[in-house]
Design an enzyme around this catalytic site. Sequence first.
Site, short mmCIF file in Angstrom:
data_model
loop_
_atom_site.label_atom_id
_atom_site.label_comp_id
_atom_site.label_asym_id
_atom_site.label_seq_id
_atom_site.Cartn_x
_atom_site.Cartn_y
_atom_site.Cartn_z
N THR B 154 46.93 48.15 42.62
CA THR B 154 47.72 48.39 43.84
C THR B 154 49.13 47.81 43.69
O THR B 154 49.90 47.87 44.63
CB THR B 154 47.04 47.73 45.06
OG1 THR B 154 46.88 46.33 44.77
CG2 THR B 154 45.68 48.33 45.33
N ASP B 212 39.19 43.12 48.90
CA ASP B 212 39.05 42.44 47.62
C ASP B 212 38.50 41.05 47.93
O ASP B 212 39.23 40.16 48.33
CB ASP B 212 40.44 42.36 46.97
CG ASP B 212 40.37 41.90 45.52
OD1 ASP B 212 39.25 41.66 45.03
OD2 ASP B 212 41.43 41.77 44.90
N SER B 220 34.22 40.14 38.69
CA SER B 220 35.02 41.07 37.91
C SER B 220 35.71 40.36 36.75
O SER B 220 35.60 40.78 35.59
CB SER B 220 36.05 41.73 38.84
OG SER B 220 37.09 42.31 38.10
#
Lengths: 447, 447
Positions: B154, B212, B220
């Site tokens: 993003t 998130d 992650s």
Amino acid sequence: MFQVDGEDQLGLDEVGLSETAWERLNLSEGTEVQVTHAPAIESLASVRRRIYGNRLDSRAFTKIVQDVVAGRYTEVQLAAFLTATAALPLDENETAHLTGAMIAVGERLQWGAPVVVDKHCVGGLPGNRTTPIVVAIIAANGLVMPKTSSRAITSPAGTADTMETLAPVDLDIAALKRVVDAEGGCIAWGGAVHLSPADDIFVRVERELDVDTEGQLIASVLSKKVAAGSTHVVIDIPVGPTAKVRSEEAATHLATRITAVAARFGLTAQCLLTDGTQPVGRGIGPALEALDVLAVLQNAPDAPADLRTRAAILAGAALEIGGKAKNGEGLALALETLAEGRAWKKFEAICVAQGGMRTPPKALHVHPLAAPYAGRVIHINNRKLSRLAKLAGAPEAKAAGIHLNVRLGDEVDRGQPLLYLHAETGGALAYALDYAAGAEDIIEIDV
Amino acid sequence: MFQVDGEDQLGLDEVGLSETAWERLNLSEGTEVQVTHAPAIESLASVRRRIYGNRLDSRAFTKIVQDVVAGRYTEVQLAAFLTATAALPLDENETAHLTGAMIAVGERLQWGAPVVVDKHCVGGLPGNRTTPIVVAIIAANGLVMPKTSSRAITSPAGTADTMETLAPVDLDIAALKRVVDAEGGCIAWGGAVHLSPADDIFVRVERELDVDTEGQLIASVLSKKVAAGSTHVVIDIPVGPTAKVRSEEAATHLATRITAVAARFGLTAQCLLTDGTQPVGRGIGPALEALDVLAVLQNAPDAPADLRTRAAILAGAALEIGGKAKNGEGLALALETLAEGRAWKKFEAICVAQGGMRTPPKALHVHPLAAPYAGRVIHINNRKLSRLAKLAGAPEAKAAGIHLNVRLGDEVDRGQPLLYLHAETGGALAYALDYAAGAEDIIEIDV
């Protein structure tokens, strides 16, 4: 930005659109268009706030529902909203805000009557097809009951699926009004009326997630009742270990919440906690349930007593809150209406008004499931029975489903049929038999 | 079930497949197939349990991640899982279970070295492009650092986007091994290596939701570090009101959790809380950030001091935990490696090994944004700067972005350029100018 080397290619000053976009934008070829970045969807900030545990106000729900109905949410964003309101359940205020927001984006029907009665079941109990009987009893006693019902979402039959085997149900608003003006009641499919456009969208995603929260359930039911112009509603909450509502505590909480939220919209709701330990009647599946309904309405000697009693209790409550019977006298009036044949006469008239009475279809394949040993029936798994009926083809195959031969407490002999599977194709029958072979606890027998 | 009236129609014993299905199933025309109901996805029951607030064990996470990577989850189901773990955050055990499950479904690289160093930034700070500098310093000092980085999700640039303007980054595992064997380090795109196939799927949906969570972030990052074969990792956590991590409290919680979970997988993690109140360096966007990196490595007189210092601090920490410097002496060694030109020499060698050094492209359109009045710069909004750089075309347009001319505390005159917008097309420049006109608080000036 790319080479143009054929007549199928776009020029540098041309834009290609999907079929849907052509239709929605109502454009013709050659129209000049301006393309800009899509504006940010402001209400998603509220969804994110809700995900992280902050409660939302009425304005936030209004914006969310407006954006949902305008088609601005992706499936992923819809799923996030629904999941967030499951993880931290909607409180009473939020449930009312959501209900109000869902009412605001839909149409609202008007009836020239001071009392408009409705009836709803929160579901989860196979064969619980009381609606056609309740409408017939209520309308026969002079109250207005414009009933719209859904098709099956995850069950083997919705009221609309069952009713469709007895008469057309696909009525638009004009047809609905005509039937209700003539007969005082109808049993139509709600899908053509779009009473709650937001709910139509939410339900699709809830089904995929198999998540159905109390708050969403209440907002869904009440937004449709208010939009239908109802003033009074009786709500059936079956309680049982394999029903949708599993404990009396949960049922009481749900009932209290429904009544409180309904009151905020001027709707009188009465909730009845009913036995949800086993299916109602004998049939599970559109046509098989329709046969049970007919048997009760026609006072057939072998009519399922449990279906008759449940329908009469619900109709009795509606007659009382609707002012047609004194408190405590509704059930007797309902049973009398059935016994005198007035309910059957009214039902026939409604079917004719909806487009003509039909005879439910019969299945080509009928196959018994026999008791593996003698004993007493001690448990019936509603969820697994529903799955079995669906594998046999219900509700798409109208004649498919289950004819149940036993009830809790019955003594059975070895080899005695517990149920009959009805299927329209051999393949569907095979699916159902396959599932039944691997799930011996559908009907439990104690030796 | 349907009429066959043309050669394009299927026969009753034929099945049509999508292009994707043909490919996945590896079938040829005429093959006999059997079609059955899809089996139920058992792990969805765990997702539903998590939605309703129940914590999950290692086995549940393993099944969920296996089904996700096998492509069995719809977008709606993925969104529900991610939302549920945001509403009720993953605890330390759950974060470790998820990390372990994500490691288990991917490959794991092996390096013949006792110490393999890695570096990660949790993000949110534009221009924070320390990685190429850190890798060059570390490899120049003889440690192994096989760094893979992501493209922008993003943000206006990911490390892979920036590095790609200096050398090829699209290396497969064989090429990656060759570069690291030769030079001790690499700066490659992680996408081609698929270190965490589960993460590749989760990230897509997180991006759509703009959600998130801490737990997902840790799983992650650590799943990729463990899969890359790292033994030691330095993690940069920028803290600031418009950075991803907004308070020191949140940063400390994150750092503690990362260190604890990493330890469960035998990975030594050191987290550094860094200044996140303003962008790092001058460039924001792939090529503009690459120019800052080159200036630091080449000891250019106008090299951004903040980028140089940050990179040296991170590299210093890595040299210490990797055993190449005593505690407290890492920073000095890192700065020395830069000053002596050893880092620049190593970086050149890595670029050549990755396929040849490139010169970053320049933008066609450069336009200043001037100070509307004289005063002191008191606030720089990282989020809005990122949005501005993206509207100008970054990261797809490599040369696009922002060249920042001021830092917090600077005194500016009226009309003095605060920043220069770089764009490859007039349209992108117009979008960015449009946004800048409506967002005067991107850079706040106190009169």
